[in-house]
Design a protein around this motif. Sequence first.
Motif, PDB file in Angstrom:
ATOM      1  N   LEU A 132      39.894  51.430  43.779  1.00 28.63           N
ATOM      2  CA  LEU A 132      41.317  51.467  43.450  1.00 28.63           C
ATOM      3  C   LEU A 132      41.983  50.123  43.723  1.00 28.63           C
ATOM      4  O   LEU A 132      42.752  49.608  42.892  1.00 28.63           O
ATOM      5  N   LEU A 133      41.677  49.540  44.871  1.00 30.97           N
ATOM      6  CA  LEU A 133      42.272  48.250  45.231  1.00 30.97           C
ATOM      7  C   LEU A 133      41.794  47.140  44.299  1.00 30.97           C
ATOM      8  O   LEU A 133      42.567  46.246  43.938  1.00 30.97           O
ATOM      9  N   PHE A 134      40.527  47.212  43.919  1.00 29.35           N
ATOM     10  CA  PHE A 134      39.995  46.216  42.980  1.00 29.35           C
ATOM     11  C   PHE A 134      40.653  46.378  41.611  1.00 29.35           C
ATOM     12  O   PHE A 134      41.037  45.399  40.964  1.00 29.35           O
ATOM     13  N   ASN A 135      40.786  47.620  41.152  1.00 32.08           N
ATOM     14  CA  ASN A 135      41.434  47.905  39.876  1.00 32.08           C
ATOM     15  C   ASN A 135      42.872  47.378  39.871  1.00 32.08           C
ATOM     16  O   ASN A 135      43.333  46.769  38.895  1.00 32.08           O
ATOM     17  N   ALA A 136      43.576  47.589  40.991  1.00 33.75           N
ATOM     18  CA  ALA A 136      44.961  47.125  41.104  1.00 33.75           C
ATOM     19  C   ALA A 136      45.043  45.605  41.084  1.00 33.75           C
ATOM     20  O   ALA A 136      45.985  45.025  40.530  1.00 33.75           O
ATOM     21  N   LEU A 137      44.051  44.964  41.693  1.00 35.27           N
ATOM     22  CA  LEU A 137      44.024  43.503  41.716  1.00 35.27           C
ATOM     23  C   LEU A 137      43.912  42.941  40.291  1.00 35.27           C
ATOM     24  O   LEU A 137      44.653  42.017  39.914  1.00 35.27           O
ATOM     25  N   ILE A 138      43.008  43.505  39.497  1.00 33.09           N
ATOM     26  CA  ILE A 138      42.843  43.063  38.112  1.00 33.09           C
ATOM     27  C   ILE A 138      44.073  43.412  37.287  1.00 33.09           C
ATOM     28  O   ILE A 138      44.541  42.604  36.465  1.00 33.09           O
ATOM     29  N   LEU A 139      44.634  44.600  37.502  1.00 33.73           N
ATOM     30  CA  LEU A 139      45.822  45.017  36.757  1.00 33.73           C
ATOM     31  C   LEU A 139      47.001  44.092  37.039  1.00 33.73           C
ATOM     32  O   LEU A 139      47.737  43.708  36.117  1.00 33.73           O
TER      33      LEU A 139
END
Length: 259
Positions: free
Chosen positions: A14-21
């Motif tokens: 989730l945190l990685f996804n948010a970083l890319i988003l």
Amino acid sequence: MIILFVLFLFILGLLFNALILNWLAKKFKAQNTTYKNAVKISFFEWLATILIGMIVGIVLTGLGGNIITWILGFIIFNLLCKKFYATRPKQNILIYLTLNLIVAAASLIIILPVRAFIIQPLYVSGSAMSPTLNDKDYMIIKMFDKNYERGDIIIHKDQKGETTLLLKRIIGLPGEKIQIKDNAVYVYNDSSPSGQVLKESYLPANTKTISPDENIVTLGENQYYVLGDNRESSKDSRFYGSVDKGLIIGKYWFIGIRN
């Protein structure tokens, strides 16, 4: 333990996804592009997609169900982006597609080495390790720990080169001698040159270990003697001999889901 492990992976993803988003939102000149907003969008999108996938999966399976889940997932994503970023649908389509491509590529880059060198999930097949591990139990094995000890449950390749993986318990260590007689396992080593009965507390009471013969097996360097806990229905070192260390791919870590 599996719940904590899955929760850890979920939060990490989730945190990685948010970083890319968050990075993509800035590239597409969205408003309010904070990491906090990216985390909120990612969390609600993932949660909605999981619930949608579960509901759709009850009705449809295969490609059709995946397409519907993906479309509904984008609708949720679009609504969230409009709320937090004030973006238009065309922007959200580009962000959504780019985000999924980057995350999919990154997942492959991360998952493949992890499965090859660190941990790997496997299903138990058969009853050779019953009752310790039963057929269709879902377990996690660790590949990084090469310190094999007596009592460890290991997964090793078939000695004949077949693709089947075998799940057994280490009984004898390199340099030792093993003999099966009187319905028990005898271990001969430096501390017990005359042989000593192996105490196996992990076995059910009154378990009998029977071998086709009572010959003493001498283990060479990097060789292990392995047995299944279900001694009556396990094909193991009693039948195919010792196992070279090079054939061992990992050892049991913990149960994921119990059958």
